[in-house]
Design a protein around this motif. Structure first.
Motif: not given
Length: 456
Positions: A293-316
């Motif tokens: 939850e912390d990673e998703v909230d930090t990386v996405l900051a409430g917005r819809t994920p995009e393909p370029e976000d995926l590499d940042k979701l390391v723990w996910t």
């Protein structure tokens, strides 16, 4: 040539077969516990099963010497369901189809489908939002099956399959059970047709196949009736219809049906199981879920994920990898030896069937510390450094590795991140899911989970 492997004697085979039929995973565990990493079992005259569980065995069979092995006879019942698509075909047909279809699953093409995946997840979450507080208990397996069916329908075929959810879910369940019964029937070694008609419930098999065929035929007919205005492919179905072999010919209707059903089933069933098991595991590990939850909230900051976000979701992605380690999308892989070979110092004769079960490879105590525990950190440095490449094979390996792995990883990562943004799923007290061993590892009973809307 190498030595013969240890294994049960002929008098032990009937008992081994009975256990393999009633409890395959326990049978595997008992076999390797008794005989070691390599086991040979003479199942029938002129036919032996060889069980291999080490990463170097996987690499040898699926990669280094893959030309010495073909699809195992155990896949024949599956052919009667999905035809000769990429999963079940072999030889020249498989080579031809793989060359035609491989470019359709490039990262660029898959990333272009991401908005459709996002829309399907958002639609499910909006439905959950409308669920009254008193009724917020869902079967996670059914919910994830519905979600991935929507994603497959929209991204691969440009079709809304929401009205077909229930009957497709039950048809797939029926077919999985039927295929499993046929595979475990000794008549399979003689004749798939004989095995089918001596297995209980084969008439329900025919009805289930008719259901799937009806849906797929309708999707193809609708597409032929409304081709793209500019000729540019909108999805996989358009791309398949437009694709051409080296000689300039198009895919014929029978092969088109077989490939569509293959993608339809593989792209829906395996991803649904992965997500269902992931939510179960997270509900048992508060620390892992809070970190997610912390990673998703930090990386996405409430917005819809995009393909370029995926590499940042390391723990996910580590969470999903650990889920697939414990509950691999395909729990066993088999090949028939077409040439003499030696694996791990053991002789493999032509005609033998080699079994490489990801379920055991992913739990090998020589590779994985505390292998039964849910521990996503094992997929992060430094613990992941130096691990053999083929110790983790959720998508198989070699030239026959899953063609849709990029699609599947994008799908489950987006789904997990978006669901985590809005909800927690907690297993109800008293429910302890166990796998149902069919073609895949489905939850055996309902996975009843309580929905909690997160507040941020």
């Amino acid at each position: 040539m190498g030595r013969d492997a240890p294994g049960p004697g002929p008098h032990q085979i009937p008992g081994l077969l009975r256990l393999a039929v009633t409890d395959p995973l326990r049978s595997l565990y008992q076999t390797v516990s008794r005989y070691g990493d390599v086991v040979e079992a003479p199942i029938a005259p002129g036919r032996s099963f060889h069980l291999f569980t080490r990463p170097e065995h996987v690499e040898h069979i699926l990669v280094a010497r893959q030309s010495r092995y073909g699809k195992a006879f155990t896949y024949r019942p599956l052919q009667e369901w999905i035809g000769l698509g990429l999963i079940t075909s072999d030889g020249e047909l498989w080579e031809r189809q793989r060359r035609l279809i491989q470019p359709l699953f490039s990262y660029r093409r898959v990333a272009a489908l991401e908005p459709l995946m996002v829309t399907a997840v958002r639609r499910m979450l909006d439905d959950w939002d409308r669920t009254p507080e008193s009724g917020r208990v869902v079967d996670a397996a059914v919910e994830m099956s519905g979600l991935t069916l929507d994603i497959v329908g929209a991204t691969l075929f440009g079709a809304d399959l929401s009205g077909d959810r229930d009957r497709i879910f039950h048809a797939v369940e029926t077919l999985q059970d039927a295929v499993t019964k046929v595979i475990r029937n000794p008549f399979t070694w003689v004749s798939t047709t004989m095995a089918r008609y001596t297995s209980p419930g084969f008439r329900s098999w025919d009805r289930a196949i008719a259901t799937i065929d009806e849906v797929v035929s309708r999707v193809i007919a609708e597409r032929r009736a409304r081709p793209a205005d500019d000729g540019a492919p909108r999805d996989l179905l358009d791309a398949l219809l437009a694709a051409r072999y080296d000689d300039g010919s198009a895919i014929d209707d029978k092969q088109l049906r077989d490939e569509i059903i293959t993608f339809f089933m593989a792209g829906h069933e395996t991803s649904a199981n992965c997500l269902a098991w992931t939510f179960y595991l997270l509900s048992t590990s508060p620390h892992a879920r809070e970190r997610l939850e912390d990673e998703v909230d930090t990386v996405l900051a409430g917005r819809t994920p995009e393909p370029e976000d995926l590499d940042k979701l390391v723990w996910t992605k580590a969470v999903l990898s650990e889920s697939m380690r414990l509950y691999p999308p395909v729990w066993t892989v088999e090949r028939d030896a077409v040439e003499e070979d030696e694996v791990g110092g053991v002789r493999v004769r032509p005609g033998s069937t080699v079994v490489v079960p990801p379920y055991l490879v992913h739990r090998h105590p020589g590779v994985w510390e505390n292998p039964e525990a849910f521990d996503p950190e094992r997929f992060l440095p430094p613990r992941s450094t130096g691990r053999p490449k083929y110790a983790f094979i959720p998508f198989g390996g070699g030239r026959r590795g899953c063609i849709g792995n990029v699609f599947a990883l994008m799908e489950v990562t987006l789904a997990l991140a978006m669901i985590t943004q809005r909800y927690r799923l907690d297993l109800l007290p008293g429910f302890d899911p166990e796998p149902k061993v069919t073609v895949t590892l489905r939850p055996k009973h309902e996975m009843a989970m309580l929905l909690h809307r997160r507040s941020r």
